[in-house]
Write an enzyme that holds these catalytic residues in place. Structure first.
Site, PDB file in Angstrom:
ATOM      1  N   GLY B 106       4.806   3.821  18.197  1.00 20.18           N
ATOM      2  CA  GLY B 106       5.177   2.784  17.460  1.00 20.18           C
ATOM      3  C   GLY B 106       6.283   3.008  16.329  1.00 20.18           C
ATOM      4  O   GLY B 106       5.745   2.549  14.989  1.00 20.18           O
ATOM      5  N   GLU B 129       8.776   3.906  20.991  1.00 18.35           N
ATOM      6  CA  GLU B 129       8.963   2.700  20.397  1.00 18.35           C
ATOM      7  C   GLU B 129       8.967   1.937  21.895  1.00 18.35           C
ATOM      8  O   GLU B 129       9.758   2.422  22.651  1.00 18.35           O
ATOM      9  CB  GLU B 129       9.805   2.573  19.662  1.00 18.35           C
ATOM     10  CG  GLU B 129      10.333   1.471  19.336  1.00 18.35           C
ATOM     11  CD  GLU B 129       9.134   0.130  18.569  1.00 18.35           C
ATOM     12  OE1 GLU B 129       8.509   0.741  17.640  1.00 18.35           O
ATOM     13  OE2 GLU B 129       9.126  -0.850  19.050  1.00 18.35           O
ATOM     14  N   SER B 165       3.211   4.027  25.055  1.00 18.70           N
ATOM     15  CA  SER B 165       2.370   4.867  24.946  1.00 18.70           C
ATOM     16  C   SER B 165       0.918   4.581  25.105  1.00 18.70           C
ATOM     17  O   SER B 165       0.167   5.652  25.332  1.00 18.70           O
ATOM     18  CB  SER B 165       2.584   5.443  23.336  1.00 18.70           C
ATOM     19  OG  SER B 165       2.606   4.607  22.692  1.00 18.70           O
ATOM     20  N   ASP B 187       0.758  -3.303  15.260  1.00 23.77           N
ATOM     21  CA  ASP B 187       0.383  -4.803  15.512  1.00 23.77           C
ATOM     22  C   ASP B 187      -0.896  -5.031  15.500  1.00 23.77           C
ATOM     23  O   ASP B 187      -1.698  -4.697  16.133  1.00 23.77           O
ATOM     24  CB  ASP B 187       1.027  -5.221  17.078  1.00 23.77           C
ATOM     25  CG  ASP B 187       1.354  -6.575  17.092  1.00 23.77           C
ATOM     26  OD1 ASP B 187       0.667  -7.331  16.504  1.00 23.77           O
ATOM     27  OD2 ASP B 187       1.876  -6.943  18.004  1.00 23.77           O
ATOM     28  N   THR B 262       7.830   4.534   5.353  1.00 25.43           N
ATOM     29  CA  THR B 262       8.071   3.736   6.737  1.00 25.43           C
ATOM     30  C   THR B 262       8.668   2.376   6.156  1.00 25.43           C
ATOM     31  O   THR B 262       8.275   1.755   5.165  1.00 25.43           O
ATOM     32  CB  THR B 262       6.660   3.403   7.305  1.00 25.43           C
ATOM     33  OG1 THR B 262       5.761   2.663   6.308  1.00 25.43           O
ATOM     34  CG2 THR B 262       6.062   4.594   7.683  1.00 25.43           C
ATOM     35  N   GLU B 263       9.443   1.900   7.106  1.00 27.17           N
ATOM     36  CA  GLU B 263      10.046   0.347   6.818  1.00 27.17           C
ATOM     37  C   GLU B 263       9.070  -0.621   6.528  1.00 27.17           C
ATOM     38  O   GLU B 263       9.226  -1.473   5.723  1.00 27.17           O
ATOM     39  CB  GLU B 263      10.901  -0.086   8.147  1.00 27.17           C
ATOM     40  CG  GLU B 263      12.365   0.397   8.167  1.00 27.17           C
ATOM     41  CD  GLU B 263      12.488   1.816   8.442  1.00 27.17           C
ATOM     42  OE1 GLU B 263      11.648   2.486   8.990  1.00 27.17           O
ATOM     43  OE2 GLU B 263      13.756   2.389   8.294  1.00 27.17           O
TER      44      GLU B 263
END
Lengths: 538, 288
Positions: B106, B129, B165, B187, B262-263
């Site tokens: 992810g 992803e 995945s 999530d 990480t974003e």
């Protein structure tokens, strides 16, 4: 009505048609003995009530449960699931009557919204009962031949029977009914006949004792109900999982505000009350489960819709995956471990191929193309070019060595392969039958006969190779169960089992759904194309 | 169909303009946005190898292709292997000199991947992803970075592919192939009904245990405390994992990167949110 599952329990043939299980005596001219029917028996008690209670609770969830409602709910306890039963109309009608007040109560109290909820519940109920009574989708017999286990799909129930003699006739006696969290699709029984392994459509494998232990199973619905309502009264305070730090959008913020206003939630407790243990799980639909033993170690082998065959350690280390057998290009439907060759696994599915595995190493040893085999045998004509899905793989031991029998969904042929010592399969014969093969079971070898015998269930309603076209009315029906002898190579059928009763056949759609469901596992191509366009709007 | 047609058009134009593969300009996220949630249970239109042996990694890590000398003197071994390949219906393709060792499951827009690649120069990193658009973005991003830093040879060890995945991890990785797995800001799936869709569960942890070698680490970070407790609970309960102590956790350089690069981590920082980190070590399997 054809038989969808066959099992053998000692001298008895156990055969399931729709929601009934028939017993035949294989030693006495295959005579019919008795029938157990899901309709006539008591409906399962624990799980489904909960479903319904949840339904009514949801319908009144805004406020605390008033005492009237609790009473009403308690009054509701004895009748079980609301199910479409056309035959014995008396019971469901009274059931309907008891539920009605609640519906009205809901309607007067909070109007349209609740009625909608109730309606949805009814609809989902109606869907979940595609057939009038839940049809049996799998049968199993314990190794000690004392118990028969049946899975019904629509109500997710595992039923355990013992074989008793009543008025001089052997029949099935229902011992327990357990409603699983999700719909089971396959099961396996441990060699010690003590534990059931149930694989379900949600991808999980549970183990449960064959005979539920007394401490948990004696809990009556009433007690259960009492504890539930008391817990509801305890009013667990609802805690939103998100907080103001975790949300970033305006809409989510509003949702969180609303969540905070809600002070309590209906205590949703859908976990079964009986003893069951989650062993392992796939993120896929499980199609088959086998228990294997090699060099003193136990293994659990599971197959799923996403082409995987997984080899896990047995209890108590079922959480450890030993390996995978990867090689299928479509869903896997059936696996077979020959008793005489426990290191070998033969698997089949929706990709027209049979694969032979050294399952412990996850190594593919050989493969056979079923489509090509069939075309070759039939000279290329009359063979559907469409996909095949394997519906059964069976092993028999012949004088000449090991044989693997393979049936495919909606095909009136049985493939007979020799399993060579080099672990390859060579076609020995393709036998044709008057109808599609639904199920098969190996019969004990008779002392005087050399060859093995199998009993085969044949679809006598649909035309061969078809899942939709039926024989025109008036044509003589083929026998649903035929016995097939392998003496001196395959020969013609020798004995025909008595036809039980000419029961009415469920309507075509339901029958097709029951007998031919494997093809639904196939992935629809192009569906995911819309997925790329699933672009965020901001 | 989401979005007005001219938005779609613009995306197409933008992507066409990037084609050719020599641009050093980093891609713009606005052309690659996609809904943040994907249904992990649906089939999508996924491409995945039948088994790890069928995976052609060469196009993802072209700098790591094993120099092939098999053509010069075909040994019997190779011949047998080729025959086997043919038998299994797979084309013989170039092999890598080393295996992928780090997976970011992810990976989103690839912030962690890009930050880790120079820090772990001796490992191959793979971002996985499920969203097509986002995967494309990361692939473009890595492509551009590789060109930008071609003299230093950076980012050749990072790649991204589209995969589910939760279903197909064992199709990509052999047993005990990975040394690190990152599960960053997954999530949260708040609804109880959706808990099976969470990236961490007792049953799914068995698959992580399968692909991670003993001693390997699974890194988790989230801004949702509930999910953090869930992940810790499920990993600790799983007999193949133990939680890494806090001191060891803070000493790990990957943890800092995970927090800041990480974003999603940066977004949480902007919102003054909390970050919960937990690391789990893969234990040796007990004998049996």
């Amino acid at each position: 009505m054809p038989y969808q599952c066959l099992e053998r329990c000692g001298k008895l043939l156990v055969a399931a048609r729709d929601s009934n299980i028939d017993l035949f005596n294989l030693e006495n001219d295959n005579a019919f003995l008795s029938t157990w029917s899901c309709n006539s028996s008591q409906q399962p008690q624990n799980g489904k009530i909960e479903l319904k209670k949840d339904g009514s609770k949801v319908a009144t969830n805004e406020s605390q449960l008033s005492s009237v409602e609790v009473q009403l709910e308690e009054a509701l306890t004895p009748p079980a699931k609301r199910r479409k039963l056309s035959v014995d109309a008396g019971k469901p009608e009274t059931e309907e009557a008891t539920t009605e007040p609640i519906q009205e109560l809901g309607a007067t109290e909070n109007g349209v919204k609740k009625q909608k909820k109730q309606k949805q519940n009814n609809r989902s109920n109606a869907i979940s009962t595609g057939l009038e009574a839940p049809a049996i989708i799998a049968l199993a017999v314990t190794k000690d031949e004392q118990h028969v286990i049946a899975i019904t799909g629509e109500d997710k129930c595992i039923r355990v029977f013992e074989i008793i003699e009543k008025d001089g006739i052997l029949c099935l006696n229902l011992l327990s009914e357990r409603i699983m969290p999700k719909r089971p699709s396959s099961m396996a029984i441990t060699p010690d006949s003590k534990t059931i392994f149930s694989a379900d459509k949600f991808g999980d494998v549970y183990s449960l004792p064959l005979i539920p232990s007394l401490t948990t199973s004696t809990e009556t619905p009433e007690q259960n109900q009492a504890s539930r309502s008391s817990s509801a009264a305890a009013e667990r305070t609802f805690q939103p999982s998100a907080n103001e730090f975790t949300i970033h959008s305006q809409r989510n913020r509003i949702a969180l505000e609303n969540q905070k206003k809600q002070t309590n939630t209906p205590a949703k407790d859908t976990t079964p009350t009986f003893e069951h243990t989650l062993l392992l799980g796939h993120v896929s639909l499980l199609t088959d489960i086998k228990l294997a033993s090699l060099n003193g170690r136990n293994y659990i082998i599971t197959a799923d819709r996403d082409e995987h065959i997984r080899v896990s350690r047995g209890i108590p280390q079922a959480h450890i995956i030993e390996g995978f057998c990867l090689g299928h290009k479509e869903f896997v439907t059936r696996m077979c471990i020959p008793e005489s060759r426990p290191e070998i696994l033969v698997s089949g599915g929706g990709d027209n191929r049979l694969l032979v595995w050294n399952w412990e190493a996850g190594k593919c040893l050989s493969e056979v193309d079923l489509g090509a085999t069939l075309r070759l045998a039939m000279g290329g004509d009359g063979v559907r070019e469409s996909k095949m899905s394997v519906s059964g793989i069976y092993h028999i031991r012949q004088a000449g060595g090991d044989m693997i029998l393979v049936a495919c969904e909606a095909l009136p042929v049985l493939f007979l392969f020799n399993l060579n010592p080099q672990n390859t399969l060579t076609i020995s014969n393709i036998s044709h039958f008057p109808g599609n093969i639904l199920s098969l079971n190996v019969l004990p070898t008779q002392p005087k006969a050399q060859g093995s015998r199998v009993v085969i269930s044949i679809d006598n309603i649909h035309k061969p190779s078809s899942t939709t076209e039926t024989h025109p009315p008036g044509t003589p029906k083929a026998f649903p169960l035929v016995i097939y002898d392998f003496e001196n190579g395959p020969s013609q059928e020798v004995v025909k089992t008595d036809q039980v009763v000419n029961v009415e056949v469920p309507d075509a759609g339901n029958l097709k759904k029951l007998l031919y469901s494997l093809e639904n596992l196939r992935k629809k191509g192009g569906e995911g194309k819309a997925d790329g366009a699933e672009v965020e709007d901001s | 169909m989401a979005g007005p047609p001219n938005k779609k058009q613009k995306r197409e134009q933008y992507k066409n303009s990037r084609e050719g593969g020599s641009t050093t300009e980093l891609p713009k996220k606005k052309f690659y946005r996609q809904r943040a949630h994907a249904n992990v249970f649906s089939d999508h239109d996924l491409v995945y190898p039948i088994s790890p042996a069928h995976m052609n990694w060469a196009s993802y890590y072209p700098a790591y292709i094993k120099p092939s000398d098999s053509k010069a003197n075909p040994s019997t071994d190779n011949l047998a292997e080729d025959l086997r390949n043919q038998h299994l219906g797979r084309a013989a393709f170039p092999q890598l000199a080393q295996d992928v060792e780090v997976a970011d499951i992810g990976c989103g827009f690839g912030g962690l991947l890009v930050a880790l690649a120079p820090r772990l120069p001796n490992s191959l990193l793979l971002g996985m992803e499920i969203r097509t658009q986002v995967t494309e973005y990361v692939q473009e991003r890595i492509k551009a970075l590789r060109i930008q830093k071609s003299t230093e040879g950076l980012y050749r060890n990072a790649a991204c592919l589209r995969a589910n995945s939760m279903k197909f991890l064992p199709n990509f990785f052999k047993k005990a192939q990975l040394s690190k797995i990152f599960l960053c800001f997954p999530d949260p799936h708040f609804k109880a009904r959706k808990h099976k869709a969470r990236i961490v569960s007792t049953t799914l942890n068995s698959e992580y245990a399968y692909v991670v070698r003993p001693g390997g680490i699974v890194y988790t970070i989230t801004d949702v405390e509930d999910l953090h407790l869930w992940m810790v609970g499920h990993f600790v309960k799983h007999l193949s994992f133990e939680r890494v102590s806090e001191t060891e956790q803070e000493a790990d350089e990957c943890v800092g990167v995970m927090r800041t690069e990480t974003e999603e981590g940066q977004k949480v920082t902007r919102n003054n949110g909390q970050k919960f980190v937990a690391l789990f070590r893969r234990l040796e399997d007990p004998p049996w």
